[in-house]
Design an enzyme around this catalytic site. Sequence first.
Site, PDB file in Angstrom:
ATOM      1  N   HIS A  32       0.869  -1.197   0.000  1.00 26.21           N
ATOM      2  CA  HIS A  32       0.000   0.000   0.000  1.00 26.21           C
ATOM      3  C   HIS A  32       0.891   1.227   0.000  1.00 26.21           C
ATOM      4  O   HIS A  32       1.310   1.719   1.047  1.00 26.21           O
ATOM      5  CB  HIS A  32      -0.906  -0.031   1.235  1.00 26.21           C
ATOM      6  CG  HIS A  32      -1.939   1.070   1.261  1.00 26.21           C
ATOM      7  ND1 HIS A  32      -3.141   0.930   1.911  1.00 26.21           N
ATOM      8  CD2 HIS A  32      -1.940   2.323   0.737  1.00 26.21           C
ATOM      9  CE1 HIS A  32      -3.839   2.056   1.779  1.00 26.21           C
ATOM     10  NE2 HIS A  32      -3.113   2.924   1.086  1.00 26.21           N
ATOM     11  N   HIS A  34       1.369   4.835  -2.467  1.00 28.15           N
ATOM     12  CA  HIS A  34       1.022   5.681  -3.617  1.00 28.15           C
ATOM     13  C   HIS A  34       2.301   6.325  -4.113  1.00 28.15           C
ATOM     14  O   HIS A  34       2.958   7.053  -3.357  1.00 28.15           O
ATOM     15  CB  HIS A  34       0.021   6.761  -3.200  1.00 28.15           C
ATOM     16  CG  HIS A  34      -1.245   6.209  -2.615  1.00 28.15           C
ATOM     17  ND1 HIS A  34      -2.387   6.037  -3.359  1.00 28.15           N
ATOM     18  CD2 HIS A  34      -1.539   5.765  -1.360  1.00 28.15           C
ATOM     19  CE1 HIS A  34      -3.340   5.525  -2.591  1.00 28.15           C
ATOM     20  NE2 HIS A  34      -2.852   5.344  -1.371  1.00 28.15           N
ATOM     21  N   HIS A 212      -9.368   0.920  -1.517  1.00 26.03           N
ATOM     22  CA  HIS A 212      -9.389   1.568  -0.208  1.00 26.03           C
ATOM     23  C   HIS A 212     -10.820   1.459   0.323  1.00 26.03           C
ATOM     24  O   HIS A 212     -11.777   1.816  -0.378  1.00 26.03           O
ATOM     25  CB  HIS A 212      -9.033   3.043  -0.330  1.00 26.03           C
ATOM     26  CG  HIS A 212      -7.577   3.328  -0.537  1.00 26.03           C
ATOM     27  ND1 HIS A 212      -6.848   2.762  -1.531  1.00 26.03           N
ATOM     28  CD2 HIS A 212      -6.718   4.136   0.156  1.00 26.03           C
ATOM     29  CE1 HIS A 212      -5.595   3.214  -1.458  1.00 26.03           C
ATOM     30  NE2 HIS A 212      -5.495   4.051  -0.444  1.00 26.03           N
ATOM     31  N   GLU A 215     -11.238   3.321   5.676  1.00 24.51           N
ATOM     32  CA  GLU A 215     -10.183   4.198   6.213  1.00 24.51           C
ATOM     33  C   GLU A 215     -10.896   5.245   7.073  1.00 24.51           C
ATOM     34  O   GLU A 215     -10.751   5.263   8.283  1.00 24.51           O
ATOM     35  CB  GLU A 215      -9.400   4.853   5.065  1.00 24.51           C
ATOM     36  CG  GLU A 215      -8.332   5.838   5.516  1.00 24.51           C
ATOM     37  CD  GLU A 215      -7.631   6.547   4.339  1.00 24.51           C
ATOM     38  OE1 GLU A 215      -8.154   6.510   3.203  1.00 24.51           O
ATOM     39  OE2 GLU A 215      -6.564   7.156   4.575  1.00 24.51           O
ATOM     40  N   ASP A 293       1.730   4.015   2.849  1.00 19.98           N
ATOM     41  CA  ASP A 293       0.701   4.846   2.209  1.00 19.98           C
ATOM     42  C   ASP A 293       1.333   5.993   1.407  1.00 19.98           C
ATOM     43  O   ASP A 293       1.469   5.873   0.194  1.00 19.98           O
ATOM     44  CB  ASP A 293      -0.283   5.394   3.254  1.00 19.98           C
ATOM     45  CG  ASP A 293      -1.655   5.708   2.691  1.00 19.98           C
ATOM     46  OD1 ASP A 293      -1.883   5.470   1.508  1.00 19.98           O
ATOM     47  OD2 ASP A 293      -2.513   6.192   3.454  1.00 19.98           O
ATOM     48  N   ASP A 294       1.682   7.084   2.086  1.00 17.76           N
ATOM     49  CA  ASP A 294       2.272   8.257   1.415  1.00 17.76           C
ATOM     50  C   ASP A 294       3.455   8.727   2.253  1.00 17.76           C
ATOM     51  O   ASP A 294       3.354   9.731   2.987  1.00 17.76           O
ATOM     52  CB  ASP A 294       1.223   9.376   1.311  1.00 17.76           C
ATOM     53  CG  ASP A 294       0.002   8.927   0.520  1.00 17.76           C
ATOM     54  OD1 ASP A 294       0.070   8.892  -0.709  1.00 17.76           O
ATOM     55  OD2 ASP A 294      -1.010   8.571   1.161  1.00 17.76           O
TER      56      ASP A 294
END
Length: 352
Positions: A32, A34, A212, A215, A293-294
């Site tokens: 996961h 991005h 997703h 969340e 994630d980011d």
Amino acid sequence: MNAPAWIDQHLKNPDAIADEAFLRGLPKAELHLHLEGALEPELMFALAQRNGIELPFASVDAVREAYDFHNLQSFLDIYYRCADVLRTEQDFYDLTWSYLLQCQRQGVVHTEPFFDPQTHTDRGIDIDVVFTGILRALRDGEQQLGISSGLILCFLRHLSEEAALATLDAAKPYVNDLVAVGLDSSEVGHPPLKFEQAFAQARELGLKAVAHAGEEGPAQYIWDAMDGLKVERVDHGVRCTDDPELIKNLIKTQMPLTVCPLSNTRLKVYQHMSEHPILTLLEQGVRVTVNSDDPAFFGGDVMQNYLALAEHLTMTRRQAAWLADHSLTSSFASDAQIAAWRQQMIDYLAQA
Ligand code: ADE
Ligand code: ZN
């Protein structure tokens, strides 16, 4: 549920808190991530300069100060603006390559990154520019760094299903370069079932599916992603804790959840890491994994996510190995590759 017996058979001191050296050496996959969220402020400034773009920030420090989010939308508003520096094939290459170098430093042996073509095509960037830059870096990552990968195309859920279908159509020449489609962006008010047709078409093209769900959105979105979109993994999924029947189902089906602990605290899904349910879910038998994630926006790569669990939730060496094993076995790699990683994990535990 107990951890798999082979972990305790091979691992010394399984009840000790996992330390940094142990965590770094664990073979792991990231499921996961991005790519646009791996754009570190330093690279963002370099690309802005290269492309003659004026950024709304005075310095790298000012960027980091601006990354103070109160929910998912407050993050996405900045995130999409930052992506504007990505213009050329080389920009997408540099972004992807910098992320792969980060993987190498963290013991990530395999990654299945997301990218959002619509974030770029809606700004007038050709989809070929996006694909060719990312794919060239992923190939170099495999050849030069030994990091395997599988690319996942995400649809932006705040846009229409027609726009998702048009994106899938535009991506058809690259279908063999993708492993799956995904669904991201603003969750609440954009339920998974809005994209049933797009996911059905993607499956007909031979792609797997992730989304997703849960969340910020309700547990029902997790059910809908599984039943309606037929996903093979749920991204985030932490709101399953609101629904005991769903937890039972996740345990029975061993549906993987790609959990992102630092993202969840930075976006205020939880106020503090000590409240995060990931290890409780793990011990209940839910197939949870750890991801970043980011990382450029949430102050932490995958290693820092594992470290936060050790620091705030007293994660043991056994739990860390269990989570890392989940990441490898929940990937879309071949069975032979997954078996080879299991042996690599056993060899690592035996000497750790
Ligand atoms: N896009 C990038 N990060 C995301 C997240 N955490 N949730 C939804 N969409 C995203
Ligand atoms: Zn995400």
